[in-house]
Design a protein around this motif. Structure first.
Motif, PDB file in Angstrom:
ATOM      1  N   ARG A  58       0.841  -1.211   0.000  1.00 61.31           N
ATOM      2  CA  ARG A  58       0.000   0.000   0.000  1.00 61.31           C
ATOM      3  C   ARG A  58       0.869   1.252   0.000  1.00 61.31           C
ATOM      4  N   THR A  59       1.973   1.230   0.735  1.00 61.71           N
ATOM      5  CA  THR A  59       2.887   2.377   0.740  1.00 61.71           C
ATOM      6  C   THR A  59       3.413   2.652  -0.660  1.00 61.71           C
ATOM      7  N   ALA A  60       3.737   1.597  -1.402  1.00 65.70           N
ATOM      8  CA  ALA A  60       4.217   1.768  -2.777  1.00 65.70           C
ATOM      9  C   ALA A  60       3.134   2.372  -3.660  1.00 65.70           C
ATOM     10  N   LEU A  61       1.900   1.900  -3.505  1.00 63.26           N
ATOM     11  CA  LEU A  61       0.802   2.434  -4.314  1.00 63.26           C
ATOM     12  C   LEU A  61       0.533   3.898  -3.998  1.00 63.26           C
ATOM     13  N   LEU A  62       0.808   4.311  -2.769  1.00 60.00           N
ATOM     14  CA  LEU A  62       0.556   5.692  -2.359  1.00 60.00           C
ATOM     15  C   LEU A  62       1.695   6.636  -2.725  1.00 60.00           C
ATOM     16  N   GLY A  63       2.714   6.143  -3.383  1.00 58.82           N
ATOM     17  CA  GLY A  63       3.794   7.021  -3.825  1.00 58.82           C
ATOM     18  C   GLY A  63       3.298   8.027  -4.843  1.00 58.82           C
ATOM     19  N   THR A  64       3.741   9.271  -4.717  1.00 56.27           N
ATOM     20  CA  THR A  64       3.270  10.321  -5.622  1.00 56.27           C
ATOM     21  C   THR A  64       4.186  10.545  -6.815  1.00 56.27           C
ATOM     22  N   VAL A  65       5.352   9.913  -6.850  1.00 55.74           N
ATOM     23  CA  VAL A  65       6.249  10.135  -7.987  1.00 55.74           C
ATOM     24  C   VAL A  65       5.522   9.745  -9.275  1.00 55.74           C
TER      25      VAL A  65
END
Length: 676
Positions: free
Chosen positions: A614-621
């Motif tokens: 989930r942290t990866a999916l929430l990345g804004t890059v």
């Protein structure tokens, strides 16, 4: 004889009982015109188009008008949503000839489908300087009968002029920092700082531009880009263009202040805006963005999902106002008296909270609900009760009609939006809805060669081939679904679609893209348009899907094709940034890499693995791709040779052939993928 009764398009079926002898678009129709020596009337519209309904009632349901058409013309009816290629070709001609366009589109053609006279809506009698439809028909018939050679010359010249408009794309490189900075400057100049959005009335939701602004901020930290996106989203969400009771957005606002919408609600707008608001929340943590993203997702699932699992195209602008008359906006607007009937003592609060006035903000003393900027503090529980009661009362009104055909491209957009929104906000039901729509597209729309059909209805595939935006947007949806679910089959399906883009839609010499396949039905011109309309252009949507697929797989041919396709953004981005927003957003991803994130763990259900995922999916890059699965899995290419770290779930970040040290720490992962 009217030949529309067996069509799959709800719009064509609406005309199946007309006294006009309608044909669907077909070679047989043009052969009939050739045999009878008659010109062709081409009428193009769509089911939720208000003025299409008006012209149908005034002219196509009128027996005298129908008799004249049947005697002197071969009449063809086209649903622009089923045949965007036909619509695009003749709309280009209409706009070139008249300087404007719109629907219903009315075009007169020769037997060879060459246009010679154009218009949009024609009234039943002369009005405001416009001739009546009957006068137009008589004038066209006279020209056809008496000056046939001249008509042929005009038609031939129009076709030649269209052929000369082909886009020059040779040798252009993808845009760099300078071009994207110039695009941002151009948007700043056109920005409406007082009201949000761009330009004047009518004002459309700038969905693709908002994605660019969010990505540009994520890559560069430019606060001005984020401010434009945030303020525009807030103004739209507070305006009448947003359904304050049921969620979801209308097509556009007729005024600059987002107050009075054109009330039709389209799947594509809501899919795009759901994703925009979810991304805005991801970037800022905005509570408003979270609420609107979820309400819009819930609207799509509640009101647009069909029994087969796909998503219907649209809800009409018009509905019965309770007197038997179909009136625009009747389902959505309120008077103070209606509030009093429904809410008793809370009517005053509702009127103040939603901006309902005695004079009305719409027509005939009726108001569109909005959320004016007020200093008063309202009791949240009372407001929630008011909304619940108003929604229940509204549900008793005759509902707008629904166009329940499934359009592949728009379902692809919905799949991406619902998958990501479900993942961000821990709503597995939304992810399941996205999977259901994707399953439908695979079962019904894809054939054995992975060729896409444009539409289906009631589980029955339509007759028309998919166009570029179908392949691109469905691939985009499948790629998002792959990242969210960890199921590599969606990456595989996306690969089949983007391979069709390379083989059948791309000019091998220049890298330019066409809206129709090389083996599709040949029209008077092969349509080609890199600019966005209500949805991302097929051209730049394909560039985005190619780039993401290349990031997942390491495929150099797909990345090279994406870079070549983005050459047109280098040319148009600094000049007309409002009209190539998705191309600018894809260019941001290209400049950032995009990042490739692999998350490995003992299983996706493992708590630590799920947190990293989930942290990866929430990345804004911009444009990062995420692959999640078990260590040693062959589900995704990015998972190869990615072991656990010290027996713990881990995340790997790479870009441009360089990888960072893997991490087991969600905070470190989030810091690497976020600017917030």
């Amino acid at each position: 004889m009217n030949r529309l009764a067996h069509e799959t398009s709800p719009y064509l079926l609406q005309h199946a009982d007309n006294p006009v002898d309608w044909w669907p678009w077909s070679a047989e129709a043009f052969e009939a015109a050739r045999k009878t020596g008659r010109p062709v009337l081409l009428s193009v519209g769509y089911s939720s188009c208000h003025w299409c309904h008006v012209m149908a009632h005034e002219s196509f349901e009128d027996q005298a008008t129908a008799d004249y058409l049947n005697e002197h013309f071969v009449s063809i009816k086209v649903d622009r949503e089923e045949r965007p290629d036909v619509d695009a070709v003749y709309m280009e001609a209409v706009q070139a000839a008249t300087g404007q366009g719109g629907w219903p589109m009315t075009v007169f053609l020769t037997h060879d489908a060459e246009p010679f006279y154009f218009g949009t809506y024609f009234p039943p009698e002369p009005r405001h300087g416009s001739p009546s439809f009957r006068q137009v028909l008589e004038g066209v018939r006279h020209a056809w009968d008496e000056r046939r050679d001249e008509v042929g010359e005009v038609a031939g010249k129009i076709v030649r002029d269209l052929a000369e408009r082909e886009i020059s794309h040779q040798g252009a490189e993808a845009p760099g920092e300078q071009e994207l900075a110039q695009a941002l400057l151009g948007l700043t100049r056109e920005y409406d700082a007082q009201r949000g959005g761009f330009a004047g009335a009518p004002k459309f939701p700038p969905s693709m531009v908002l994605e660019f602004l969010l990505r540009h901020h994520a890559r560069t930290g430019a606060e001005g880009a984020l401010q434009m996106a945030r303020d525009t989203c807030e103004r739209m969400a507070r305006g009448g263009i947003y359904d304050q009771l049921g969620g979801g957005f209308a097509r556009y606002s007729v005024d600059r202040d987002w107050v009075v919408p054109h009330f039709e609600k389209m799947l594509y707008d809501n899919a795009l805006l759901c994703r925009v608001y979810a991304h805005l929340w991801r970037a800022t943590g905005s509570g408003l963005a979270r609420r609107v993203a979820l309400e819009t997702a819930d609207f799509m699932v509640r009101e647009l999902r069909t029994g087969e699992g796909g998503f219907a195209s649209a809800l009409d602008a018009d509905s019965d106002d309770g007197t038997g008359r179909h009136v625009e906006g009747a389902y959505y607007v309120w008077t103070p008296e209606q509030l009093r009937e429904t809410l008793d003592g809370d009517a005053g609060l509702a009127a103040q909270y939603f901006g309902v006035t005695e004079e009305g903000t719409f027509e005939h003393g009726r108001s569109v609900l909005q959320l004016p900027q007020l200093e008063e503090v309202f009791d949240a529980q009372r407001v929630a009760s008011v909304k619940e009661r108003l929604l229940a009362a509204r549900a008793e009104r005759p509902a707008p009609g629904r166009d329940d055909k499934i359009v592949a491209a728009w379902n692809g957009l919905a799949i991406a939006a619902l998958a990501e929104t479900g993942a961000y906000f821990d709503r597995p039901d939304l992810v399941e809805a996205a999977v259901g729509a994707a399953d439908l597209l695979v079962r019904v729309h894809l054939d054995e060669q992975a060729r896409l059909a444009r539409t289906s209805r009631d589980g029955r595939v339509g007759p028309n081939a998919g166009v570029l935006e179908d392949y691109a947007d469905v691939a985009e949806g499948f790629l998002a679904l792959a990242s969210v679910t960890g199921e590599g089959v969606w990456l595989d399906f996306a690969g089949l679609l983007v391979d069709h883009v390379l083989a059948r839609f791309t000019d091998p010499g220049s890298g330019a893209l066409y809206d129709t396949a090389a083996d599709a039905e040949q029209l008077i011109r092969r349509p080609q348009d890199p600019t966005d309309n209500a949805t991302p252009s097929g051209w730049t949507a394909a560039a985005g899907a190619l780039l993401s697929y290349a990031a997942h797989t390491g495929s150099e041919p797909h990345r090279a094709a994406a870079e070549r396709a983005l050459g047109v953004v280098r040319t148009l981005g600094p000049r007309v940034p409002r009209f190539i927003g998705w191309g600018l957003a894809v260019a941001e991803a290209l400049l950032d890499g995009p990042r490739e994130v692999a998350v490995v763990g003992p299983s996706l259900a493992d708590e630590k693995t799920a947190v990293l995922h989930r942290t990866a999916l929430l990345g804004t890059v911009p444009g990062a791709v995420v692959a999640a699965g078990t260590a040693g899995s062959d589900e995704f290419p990015l998972l190869a040779d990615r072991p656990l770290v010290g027996g713990e779930p881990a995340a790997y970040i790479c870009r441009n052939f360089t990888c960072e040290a893997p991490t087991t720490d969600p905070e470190r992962l989030g810091a690497a993928l976020n600017t917030r």
